[in-house]
Enzyme design. Structure first.
Site, PDB file in Angstrom:
ATOM      1  N   GLY A  11     -89.963  66.497  22.587  1.00  0.00           N
ATOM      2  CA  GLY A  11     -88.523  66.277  22.478  1.00  0.00           C
ATOM      3  C   GLY A  11     -88.136  64.892  21.997  1.00  0.00           C
ATOM      4  O   GLY A  11     -87.034  64.422  22.285  1.00  0.00           O
ATOM      5  N   SER A  12     -89.009  64.239  21.208  1.00  0.00           N
ATOM      6  CA  SER A  12     -88.635  62.885  20.751  1.00  0.00           C
ATOM      7  C   SER A  12     -87.484  62.943  19.743  1.00  0.00           C
ATOM      8  O   SER A  12     -86.649  62.035  19.699  1.00  0.00           O
ATOM      9  CB  SER A  12     -89.839  62.135  20.161  1.00  0.00           C
ATOM     10  OG  SER A  12     -90.205  62.647  18.904  1.00  0.00           O
ATOM     11  N   ASN A  13     -87.412  64.015  18.959  1.00  0.00           N
ATOM     12  CA  ASN A  13     -86.261  64.157  18.046  1.00  0.00           C
ATOM     13  C   ASN A  13     -84.966  64.368  18.837  1.00  0.00           C
ATOM     14  O   ASN A  13     -83.924  63.803  18.496  1.00  0.00           O
ATOM     15  CB  ASN A  13     -86.483  65.327  17.082  1.00  0.00           C
ATOM     16  CG  ASN A  13     -87.285  64.910  15.865  1.00  0.00           C
ATOM     17  OD1 ASN A  13     -86.778  64.206  14.998  1.00  0.00           O
ATOM     18  ND2 ASN A  13     -88.545  65.315  15.819  1.00  0.00           N
ATOM     19  N   LYS A  90     -90.800  78.772  19.165  1.00  0.00           N
ATOM     20  CA  LYS A  90     -90.539  80.215  19.209  1.00  0.00           C
ATOM     21  C   LYS A  90     -89.515  80.600  18.153  1.00  0.00           C
ATOM     22  O   LYS A  90     -88.684  79.774  17.765  1.00  0.00           O
ATOM     23  CB  LYS A  90     -89.997  80.615  20.588  1.00  0.00           C
ATOM     24  CG  LYS A  90     -90.963  80.340  21.711  1.00  0.00           C
ATOM     25  CD  LYS A  90     -92.105  81.331  21.676  1.00  0.00           C
ATOM     26  CE  LYS A  90     -93.168  80.974  22.703  1.00  0.00           C
ATOM     27  NZ  LYS A  90     -94.383  81.780  22.560  1.00  0.00           N
ATOM     28  N   ILE A  92     -86.127  82.404  16.931  1.00  0.00           N
ATOM     29  CA  ILE A  92     -84.829  82.695  17.539  1.00  0.00           C
ATOM     30  C   ILE A  92     -84.589  84.204  17.445  1.00  0.00           C
ATOM     31  O   ILE A  92     -84.814  84.808  16.392  1.00  0.00           O
ATOM     32  CB  ILE A  92     -83.707  81.940  16.787  1.00  0.00           C
ATOM     33  CG1 ILE A  92     -83.962  80.434  16.793  1.00  0.00           C
ATOM     34  CG2 ILE A  92     -82.328  82.265  17.355  1.00  0.00           C
ATOM     35  CD1 ILE A  92     -83.898  79.782  18.142  1.00  0.00           C
ATOM     36  N   ASN A 106     -82.976  73.098  12.007  1.00  0.00           N
ATOM     37  CA  ASN A 106     -84.357  72.774  12.387  1.00  0.00           C
ATOM     38  C   ASN A 106     -84.798  71.558  11.596  1.00  0.00           C
ATOM     39  O   ASN A 106     -84.270  71.289  10.506  1.00  0.00           O
ATOM     40  CB  ASN A 106     -85.286  73.954  12.078  1.00  0.00           C
ATOM     41  CG  ASN A 106     -86.715  73.696  12.531  1.00  0.00           C
ATOM     42  OD1 ASN A 106     -86.950  73.162  13.611  1.00  0.00           O
ATOM     43  ND2 ASN A 106     -87.681  74.052  11.695  1.00  0.00           N
ATOM     44  N   HIS A 108     -88.350  69.786   9.986  1.00  0.00           N
ATOM     45  CA  HIS A 108     -89.748  70.087   9.667  1.00  0.00           C
ATOM     46  C   HIS A 108     -90.388  68.826   9.093  1.00  0.00           C
ATOM     47  O   HIS A 108     -89.763  68.128   8.283  1.00  0.00           O
ATOM     48  CB  HIS A 108     -89.803  71.232   8.644  1.00  0.00           C
ATOM     49  CG  HIS A 108     -91.204  71.664   8.330  1.00  0.00           C
ATOM     50  ND1 HIS A 108     -91.947  72.429   9.210  1.00  0.00           N
ATOM     51  CD2 HIS A 108     -91.999  71.417   7.261  1.00  0.00           C
ATOM     52  CE1 HIS A 108     -93.157  72.630   8.678  1.00  0.00           C
ATOM     53  NE2 HIS A 108     -93.211  72.042   7.499  1.00  0.00           N
ATOM     54  N   ASP A 149     -89.308  78.096   8.804  1.00  0.00           N
ATOM     55  CA  ASP A 149     -89.132  76.967   7.865  1.00  0.00           C
ATOM     56  C   ASP A 149     -88.524  77.414   6.530  1.00  0.00           C
ATOM     57  O   ASP A 149     -88.930  76.951   5.465  1.00  0.00           O
ATOM     58  CB  ASP A 149     -90.483  76.274   7.586  1.00  0.00           C
ATOM     59  CG  ASP A 149     -91.178  75.855   8.863  1.00  0.00           C
ATOM     60  OD1 ASP A 149     -90.477  75.409   9.789  1.00  0.00           O
ATOM     61  OD2 ASP A 149     -92.411  75.982   8.925  1.00  0.00           O
ATOM     62  N   GLU A 178     -87.976  61.225  10.709  1.00  0.00           N
ATOM     63  CA  GLU A 178     -87.307  62.376  11.331  1.00  0.00           C
ATOM     64  C   GLU A 178     -86.236  61.908  12.304  1.00  0.00           C
ATOM     65  O   GLU A 178     -85.128  62.454  12.349  1.00  0.00           O
ATOM     66  CB  GLU A 178     -88.315  63.228  12.114  1.00  0.00           C
ATOM     67  CG  GLU A 178     -89.279  64.006  11.264  1.00  0.00           C
ATOM     68  CD  GLU A 178     -90.165  64.911  12.117  1.00  0.00           C
ATOM     69  OE1 GLU A 178     -89.645  65.646  12.969  1.00  0.00           O
ATOM     70  OE2 GLU A 178     -91.397  64.875  11.935  1.00  0.00           O
TER      71      GLU A 178
HETATM   72  C1  GRF Z   1     -91.512  67.274  14.771  1.00  0.00           C
HETATM   73  O1  GRF Z   1     -92.515  66.788  13.923  1.00  0.00           O
HETATM   74  C2  GRF Z   1     -90.654  68.293  14.059  1.00  0.00           C
HETATM   75  O2  GRF Z   1     -90.552  68.071  12.688  1.00  0.00           O
HETATM   76  C3  GRF Z   1     -91.390  69.585  14.295  1.00  0.00           C
HETATM   77  O3  GRF Z   1     -91.914  69.466  15.596  1.00  0.00           O
HETATM   78  C4  GRF Z   1     -92.090  68.092  15.926  1.00  0.00           C
HETATM   79  C5  GRF Z   1     -91.347  67.872  17.198  1.00  0.00           C
HETATM   80  O4  GRF Z   1     -91.568  66.608  17.740  1.00  0.00           O
HETATM   81  N1  GRF Z   1     -90.521  70.715  14.131  1.00  0.00           N
HETATM   82  P1  GRF Z   1     -90.730  66.163  19.004  1.00  0.00           P
HETATM   83  O5  GRF Z   1     -90.912  67.214  20.077  1.00  0.00           O
HETATM   84  O6  GRF Z   1     -89.296  66.044  18.591  1.00  0.00           O
HETATM   85  O7  GRF Z   1     -91.316  64.856  19.427  1.00  0.00           O
END
Ligand code: GRF
Length: 198
Positions: A11-13, A90, A92, A106, A108, A149, A178
């Site tokens: 969940g870093s994003n 997963k 949706i 999303n 990627h 994707d 990202e």
């Molecule tokens: C990221 O590289 C994103 O592009 C991909 O999964 C990874 C998730 O990283 N869909 P995080 O859980 O947000 O750290």
């Protein structure tokens, strides 16, 4: 703008977006977090940030239709405007996809349409980019449709691929980008600079 996050692991994003909101760079509300993984760091982050969270998976709902329906109920309960997939592993469900078509994003870790699709996740993406001899990679934010994707690309940010890159070093460079791109793209949607279908 109420954001619902779906995350399976770190969940870093998601955290980067929450941090943008907390520092007033993004005018949105982190309304709810849904994870299919009860042990995910994403859930720990939700607890720390005081965001309502739900563990919803085939363990809590063995019937995929019921799982889909429950996910949709949660999204509606929190008056979700945008669904933010952030490392959600997963697919949706159809009901949720239909109700939120054009509102599910999303991210990627490559320049789609290259290096995406089923099985293209984590290190595998960066290994494939290096094996193909690409000179640049990057991150893509796209709308989600029924395929992995696949939906329309909303924004991309590039990084160079260096001669001595490993999958790990490239992943690290892409992840930094990202974290910027996801918040910027959501901000552009809110500001009307990017318009979503419907
Ligand atoms: C990221 O590289 C994103 O592009 C991909 O999964 C990874 C998730 O990283 N869909 P995080 O859980 O947000 O750290």
């Amino acid at each position: 703008m109420n954001l619902a996050f779906f995350a399976s692991h770190g969940g870093s994003n998601m955290q980067a977006i929450i941090d943008s909101i907390k520092s007033d760079r993004l005018d949105a509300k982190p309304a709810v977090v849904i994870s299919n993984n009860s042990d995910s760091i994403a859930i720990q982050r939700a607890i720390k940030e005081g965001i309502p969270w739900y563990h919803l998976s085939s363990k809590t709902h063995p019937d995929p239709n019921q799982l889909d329906g429950t996910i949709l109920e949660v999204l509606e309960k929190y008056e979700t405007d945008l669904v933010i997939l952030a490392g959600y592993m997963k697919k949706i469900g159809d009901k949720t996809l239909d109700a939120f078509r054009g509102q599910i994003l999303n991210i990627h870790p490559a320049l789609l349409p290259k290096f995406g699709g089923k099985g293209m996740f984590g290190k595998k993406v960066h290994q494939a980019v290096i094996a193909a001899g690409e000179k640049e990679s990057g991150a893509t934010v796209h709308l989600v449709d029924g395929q992995y994707d696949h939906g329309p690309v909303l924004a991309q940010k590039k990084v160079p691929v260096l001669e001595d890159d490993t999958a790990d070093s490239l992943a690290e460079r892409v992840l930094k980008v990202e974290h910027q791109l996801y918040s910027e793209t959501i901000a552009d949607i809110i500001a009307g600079k990017i318009s979503l279908p419907g």
